[in-house]
Design an enzyme around this catalytic site. Structure first.
Site, short mmCIF file in Angstrom:
data_model
loop_
_atom_site.label_atom_id
_atom_site.label_comp_id
_atom_site.label_asym_id
_atom_site.label_seq_id
_atom_site.Cartn_x
_atom_site.Cartn_y
_atom_site.Cartn_z
N GLU A 49 0.53 -18.42 -28.67
CA GLU A 49 0.37 -19.82 -29.05
C GLU A 49 0.78 -19.92 -30.51
OE1 GLU A 49 -3.57 -21.26 -28.31
OE2 GLU A 49 -3.10 -23.23 -29.13
N ARG B 243 -8.81 -6.14 -24.87
CA ARG B 243 -8.29 -6.40 -26.21
C ARG B 243 -8.49 -5.17 -27.06
NH1 ARG B 243 -8.15 -12.14 -26.96
NH2 ARG B 243 -7.83 -12.03 -29.19
N LYS C 103 -7.75 -15.14 -34.80
CA LYS C 103 -6.83 -16.01 -35.53
C LYS C 103 -7.58 -17.05 -36.34
CE LYS C 103 -3.25 -16.60 -32.39
NZ LYS C 103 -2.54 -17.53 -31.52
#
Ligand code: ATP
Ligand code: MG
Length: 567
Positions: free
Chosen positions: A36, A268, A278
């Site tokens: 994104e 992850r 982020k």
């Protein structure tokens, strides 16, 4: 964990091998990396890039770089550019396969109309609060929306009017008609489209309705003919919706059921002392806690590149940490080890004095220059050598002299001897102090017979120090970076506490008066070196013609490799 990189055989590769053995999708492998564009990529993304592009490489397939630009409010051209730069820098190439989810907005819209026509989606008038109330709680089924049984015609009409901009933002949604009693909340009539008047970086003001991530993502995969859609574990519960989105209308979008993508989830990767959120990284940038997304202390790819981390070290680190289902917390020492291993092989050795102390060799005449041969690498002769100028007027590190040295200090002190790296042995004859008693200069003599190549058995002294000739040296600013956070789990704070309390107050030391040997003249940003005895350094883009700026990448001591060899 061994010090050798494992041969890659993770569960995803095993799945692919099995698919190829059974001829699934004719053995075709196509992955994608779907960021994104709402921030810079970080080391966790490097893991996903290395996996997705690595699979395409290993199985002679394709990997798409697809921007998930379904949320125009947070997206930015700057991020789109930086992400491309970072993926390329990491050594991967999407070739012609650059896409945006927005490329598919028309197709996704058509598909949504198809869902309505098939009685599988409806327009809802509930507000998000009302929707939340009806959603239910775990163990208790939700309640169906009062608008769930609208006719196909009414739904189509309302959806088209949503698209035409007839309704205010947030007033209506398109929802999938699945199952309000599902134990999986993602299946309780999830929202597929929302109204949002927000200009989009790619489609401008064409759309006032945007598809939700889960729906757009599944369809994008299917449209592109992705085979293995790899994501992280938090999407495991979304997989039923992924499958539903693709299978709800058989034959739609030209999807052959035998070719449809499958989603696989892996854990992850987290790294101690680093943040991979982020949102928090953005906060560090916005509060100016760091100098920007590419601050060399940031765990972003851009930051670590500026810090001097080689792309090969990133890839090596990602390979060694493997791909697993279980949560993965990797020690930063392993990353440092991968960086050192790569730089040890590739970085030329040079001499730079970071905190200079003036030394005068009174046995060398003023104006005289002695040229010494110095190899760039101790074990790789292919890297060649350079001449280093020795003259009367030198600098050494402040810390290589002690007025009253303890026994084990093998460097300089009054009356003591030390070898200048690649040069002769010098002896400290006199110490010059200022009015405050601070040492400002050492007056030394040198022993010409100890010169390299002078013949005879070379005389040995315990200490060897680095140095730079003052008149030949280059003005340098050294930026010694350290870890940005002082604790291994910086995000781990009590409710209501600020993670920034875990910042390391000493993460940057600037040494403005360093002096580098002449061979560094003209070095370009990104060039890496080992400063002898000090660490690995990289040329910073702030470098100007009159001042070299060097960032410390890592020190020389490898605590990780040491741990591994302990029995
Ligand atoms: P957010 O969606 O909250 O903005 P994100 O970290 O998921 O953050 P994306 O841009 O959606 O960011 O991520 C792109 C891809 O990178 C996703 O497939 C995601 O699963 C993967 N990814 C992100 N962080 C990690 C991580 N720490 N380890 C492995 N893969 C990761
Ligand atoms: Mg995400």
């Amino acid at each position: 964990m061994s010090t050798e990189p494992p041969s890659k055989n993770d569960f995803i590769r095993q799945i692919i091998q099995e698919d190829r053995r059974t001829g699934k999708r004719h053995g075709r492998v196509q992955t994608r990396f779907p960021p994104e564009p709402n921030g810079f990529l970080h080391i966790g993304h490097a893991k996903s890039i290395n996996l997705n592009f690595g699979l395409a490489k290993d199985f002679e397939g394709r990997c798409f770089l697809r921007f998930d630009d379904t949320n125009p409010a947070t997206e930015d051209e700057l991020f789109i550019r930086s992400i491309q730069e970072d993926v390329r820098w990491l050594g991967f190439d999407w070739g012609v396969d650059l896409r945006f989810a927005s490329d598919y907005f028309d197709a996704i819209y058509e598909h949504a109309e198809g869902l309505i026509k098939a009685g599988k989606a409806f327009v809802d008038d509930l507000t998000s609060d009302q929707m939340r109330e009806l959603r239910g709680v775990p163990g208790v089924p939700g309640k169906e929306s009062p608008h769930r049984n609208r006719s196909v015609e009414e739904n189509l009409d309302l959806f088209r009017r949503m698209k035409a901009g007839e309704f205010p933002d947030g007033s209506r949604t398109l929802r999938a008609k699945i199952d309000m009693a599902s134990p999986n909340f993602n299946m309780r009539d999830p929202v597929l489209y929302r109204i949002k008047r927000q200009p989009h970086p790619k489609t401008g003001t064409k759309w006032v309705i945007y598809p939700m991530y889960d729906y757009a993502h599944a369809l994008s995969d299917a449209i592109e003919k992705t085979t293995h859609s790899i994501c992280t574990l938090e999407f495991e519960d979304h997989r039923p919706l992924y499958d539903w989105s693709i299978d709800a209308i058989p034959g739609a979008l030209g999807i052959d059921p035998a070719e449809r993508p499958n989603q696989y989830e892996f854990a992850r990767m987290e790294v101690t002392y680093l943040l991979t959120s982020k949102r928090k990284l953005k906060e560090l940038v916005e509060t100016k806690t760091v100098a920007g997304w590419d601050d060399p202390r940031m765990p972003t790819i851009a930051g670590m590149r500026r810090r001097g981390v080689p792309a090969a070290a990133f890839r090596d680190f990602c390979d060694r940490t493997g791909v697993a289902k279980a949560a993965q917390m990797v020690e930063i020492e392993l990353l440092d080890h991968c960086i050192r291993e790569e730089l040890d092989r590739t970085a030329p050795r040079v001499m730079v004095v970071t905190k200079p102390l003036k030394v005068t060799i009174e046995t060398i005449a003023a104006g005289e220059t002695i040229s010494l041969e110095a190899p760039f690498h101790p074990s790789n002769p292919d890297m060649g050598s350079r001449k280093v100028a020795l003259s009367r007027d030198l600098v050494i590190e402040e810390t290589d002299f002690m007025m009253d040295p303890p026994k084990k200090f093998f460097r300089l002190g009054p009356g003591r001897e030390v070898r200048l790296r690649y040069g002769p042995i010098i002896k400290c004859e006199r110490v010059v102090t200022d009015a405050g008693g601070n040492v400002v200069e050492l007056v030394c003599s040198h022993d010409p017979s100890s010169m390299p190549g002078a013949g005879g058995e070379p005389r040995k002294v315990k200490g060897v120090i680095h140095w730079v000739s003052r008149e030949h040296g280059i003005a340098t600013e050294v930026r010694n970076y350290d870890r940005l956070f002082a604790v291994p789990n910086p995000a781990d704070v009590e409710e209501g506490e600020d993670f920034k309390k875990n910042l390391n107050p000493n993460s940057l030391e600037v040494l403005p008066n360093a002096l580098a040997e002449a061979s560094l003249a003209g070095s370009k940003p990104g060039a890496t070196f080992q400063f002898e005895r000090l660490g690995y350094y990289v040329v910073d883009p702030d470098t100007r013609p009159d001042k070299l700026v060097m960032n410390r990448t890592v020190g020389l001591r490898d605590s990780w490799a040491k741990e591994q060899t302990k029995d």
